[in-house]
Design a protein around this motif. Sequence first.
Motif, PDB file in Angstrom:
ATOM      1  N   ARG A  47      38.486  40.661  46.092  1.00 58.10           N
ATOM      2  CA  ARG A  47      39.955  40.694  45.997  1.00 58.10           C
ATOM      3  C   ARG A  47      40.465  42.091  45.622  1.00 58.10           C
ATOM      4  NH1 ARG A  47      41.581  35.398  42.537  1.00 58.10           N
ATOM      5  NH2 ARG A  47      43.651  36.257  42.953  1.00 58.10           N
ATOM      6  N   ARG A  48      39.723  43.105  46.059  1.00 56.65           N
ATOM      7  CA  ARG A  48      40.021  44.479  45.657  1.00 56.65           C
ATOM      8  C   ARG A  48      41.432  44.910  46.028  1.00 56.65           C
ATOM      9  NH1 ARG A  48      36.986  49.462  48.482  1.00 56.65           N
ATOM     10  NH2 ARG A  48      38.471  48.887  50.098  1.00 56.65           N
ATOM     11  N   ASP A  49      41.853  44.704  47.252  1.00 56.54           N
ATOM     12  CA  ASP A  49      43.169  45.179  47.677  1.00 56.54           C
ATOM     13  C   ASP A  49      44.290  44.538  46.863  1.00 56.54           C
ATOM     14  OD1 ASP A  49      42.153  46.900  49.554  1.00 56.54           O
ATOM     15  OD2 ASP A  49      42.369  45.511  51.237  1.00 56.54           O
ATOM     16  N   GLU A  50      44.094  43.280  46.508  1.00 60.32           N
ATOM     17  CA  GLU A  50      45.103  42.557  45.728  1.00 60.32           C
ATOM     18  C   GLU A  50      45.329  43.218  44.366  1.00 60.32           C
ATOM     19  OE1 GLU A  50      45.513  38.086  43.823  1.00 60.32           O
ATOM     20  OE2 GLU A  50      44.193  38.401  45.560  1.00 60.32           O
ATOM     21  N   LEU A  66      44.397  46.306  43.444  1.00 59.21           N
ATOM     22  CA  LEU A  66      44.847  47.692  43.592  1.00 59.21           C
ATOM     23  C   LEU A  66      46.352  47.739  43.838  1.00 59.21           C
ATOM     24  CD1 LEU A  66      42.009  49.371  45.708  1.00 59.21           C
ATOM     25  CD2 LEU A  66      42.356  49.445  43.241  1.00 59.21           C
ATOM     26  N   ASP A  67      46.851  46.861  44.682  1.00 64.31           N
ATOM     27  CA  ASP A  67      48.302  46.801  44.917  1.00 64.31           C
ATOM     28  C   ASP A  67      49.043  46.547  43.607  1.00 64.31           C
ATOM     29  OD1 ASP A  67      47.889  47.147  47.624  1.00 64.31           O
ATOM     30  OD2 ASP A  67      48.383  45.087  48.194  1.00 64.31           O
ATOM     31  N   ARG A 124      46.754  55.245  44.626  1.00 70.72           N
ATOM     32  CA  ARG A 124      45.748  54.212  44.828  1.00 70.72           C
ATOM     33  C   ARG A 124      44.357  54.695  44.424  1.00 70.72           C
ATOM     34  NH1 ARG A 124      46.815  49.611  47.246  1.00 70.72           N
ATOM     35  NH2 ARG A 124      45.226  48.221  48.125  1.00 70.72           N
ATOM     36  N   MET A 170      41.954  52.805  41.828  1.00 74.65           N
ATOM     37  CA  MET A 170      40.565  52.468  42.150  1.00 74.65           C
ATOM     38  C   MET A 170      39.644  52.741  40.964  1.00 74.65           C
ATOM     39  SD  MET A 170      38.651  51.235  44.575  1.00 74.65           S
ATOM     40  CE  MET A 170      36.903  51.096  44.909  1.00 74.65           C
ATOM     41  N   LEU A 215      51.089  52.241  49.225  1.00 79.49           N
ATOM     42  CA  LEU A 215      49.971  51.414  48.774  1.00 79.49           C
ATOM     43  C   LEU A 215      48.767  51.680  49.672  1.00 79.49           C
ATOM     44  CD1 LEU A 215      51.807  48.056  47.933  1.00 79.49           C
ATOM     45  CD2 LEU A 215      51.469  50.083  46.510  1.00 79.49           C
ATOM     46  N   ASP A 216      48.356  52.940  49.705  1.00 79.10           N
ATOM     47  CA  ASP A 216      47.194  53.375  50.483  1.00 79.10           C
ATOM     48  C   ASP A 216      46.562  54.560  49.759  1.00 79.10           C
ATOM     49  OD1 ASP A 216      48.726  55.734  51.127  1.00 79.10           O
ATOM     50  OD2 ASP A 216      49.659  54.636  52.785  1.00 79.10           O
TER      51      ASP A 216
END
Length: 525
Positions: free
Chosen positions: A93-96, A98-99, A109, A113, A329-330
């Motif tokens: 669920r990394r992207d969740e 990080l957002d 970002r 990380m 968000l990148d």
Amino acid sequence: MATPTPTQGAAEHRLPQNVIEQLVSHIASGGSETTTIPAPFTGEPLATLPVSTADDVKAAYERAREAQRAWAARPVSERAKPFLRLAEALVDRRDEILDLIQLETGKARRHAMEEFLDVALCSLYYARRADKMLKPKRRQGMMPGLTRVRELRHPKGVVALISPWNYPFALGASDIVPALLAGNTVIHKPDTQTCLSSLWVLDLLTALGLPKDVWQIVVGEPAEIGDPLLEEADYVSFTGSTRGGKAIAAKVAPRLVNYSLELGGKNPMIVLADADVERAARGALRACFTNAGQLCISIERLYVHEDVYDRFVPRFAELTRAMKLGAGLDFDADMGSMTYARQLAAVTAHVDQAVAAGATVLAGGKARPDVGPQFFEPTVLENVTTDMDLCASETFGPVVSVYRFRDEDEVIARANDTEYGLNASVWTKDVARGRRVAARLQAGTVNINDGYGAAYASYDAPMGGFKQSGVGRRHGTEGLLKFTEVQTVASQHLMDLEPPGSMGYEKFADLMATGIKTMKKLRIK
């Protein structure tokens, strides 16, 4: 000039209502009062949170004490299971996450990380090792073979943990994990602005098997819930300002409650004459401007040997001016926003005062409202003098001052000339020399050819501050055992610690004295 990257639409900087509702359901609050937190990237509302009251905190302690008895009774291997599952769940669920970290803090970002990695790796470190760290240990007895000693570790009870806004995910979860593994329960007060990431990992751990009420989160202002949070704690863990740490220590002192405090820093980086200039200049970018400088172990003072100063400083300034600012968000932006408007104002005041008093701006130097309401350019200043606030006071923003030095003794004295002692950095091609310099620096962690990560992310080694930068350590064995009470249990066998039979005390004293020489000779003692 630091360049902006395009800012995505406002919709990207919002959270779905169902996500907000799920997260805030974990706040220990029974009242109707709420507060709304903004998104630093845009200034628009991000989430509305229920606020905890003093009564909510007291009720949370009651539940925590009840839960702690059952939690501590579990074998350590059972307590570790949710945290062993956590690492893989975080990756999935990394992207969740990080957002979420970006939305509540405004950081880039790539810096979010670092928080993700910290929680995943630190949690795994303790989940793998807690059982061994907490096992009873045999210790040498007073009379070899006759006195048998064991060292036992017991949980403190209920830990009050107060985590800061700058690294909310990392400095919440990565400290809570060892506290829980040690058999404690935790009442956690994250900063209100950045509590969502803590609520997210609590929600995740609950799904992974963490029992109810073992970790509870309260949200509110210190004036309302600070005293009740501290009044019932069996141990206090705090990361924040030196001023805040001193206030907490004074508050719990009458009850003789122990604590650990990681506090402020004015961290130096030393570039020796034999350093790789290009590597050091690029390393300084990360050391100084990670999370827009809102990092207690970031570099704010940069000392460069006169032999390489005229090569290093222009290159560092050039790289700084080329950094990309952005709210996406990148991974495109090199640096994000500051989190609080008040911190933006403090950084602006430091820079403006220094420039007015004669400092020279080599890069940056101003706010960037064209990128977002709380952006400030990464800034390099020269000719900073001791009469400027920027020289000795912690700025906690994307600002570094550069200084020329001539010899090793001089730069070590200047680096140590501060009330703080949290982190330091030394750059040289001769690592043995770097280690000799590091040993003379008054800082809890020193990195050679790195700014902060080499020491901080080595979880098997302790991390903390000298002087006004803190009390106690996180990470390593100390980072878990500080959450325990140590007990010595000794049993005596065959011969008591007094004269046997009819032997007089004088003869017994002679016998014991002779025994000391014998044990020394035989290396028993």
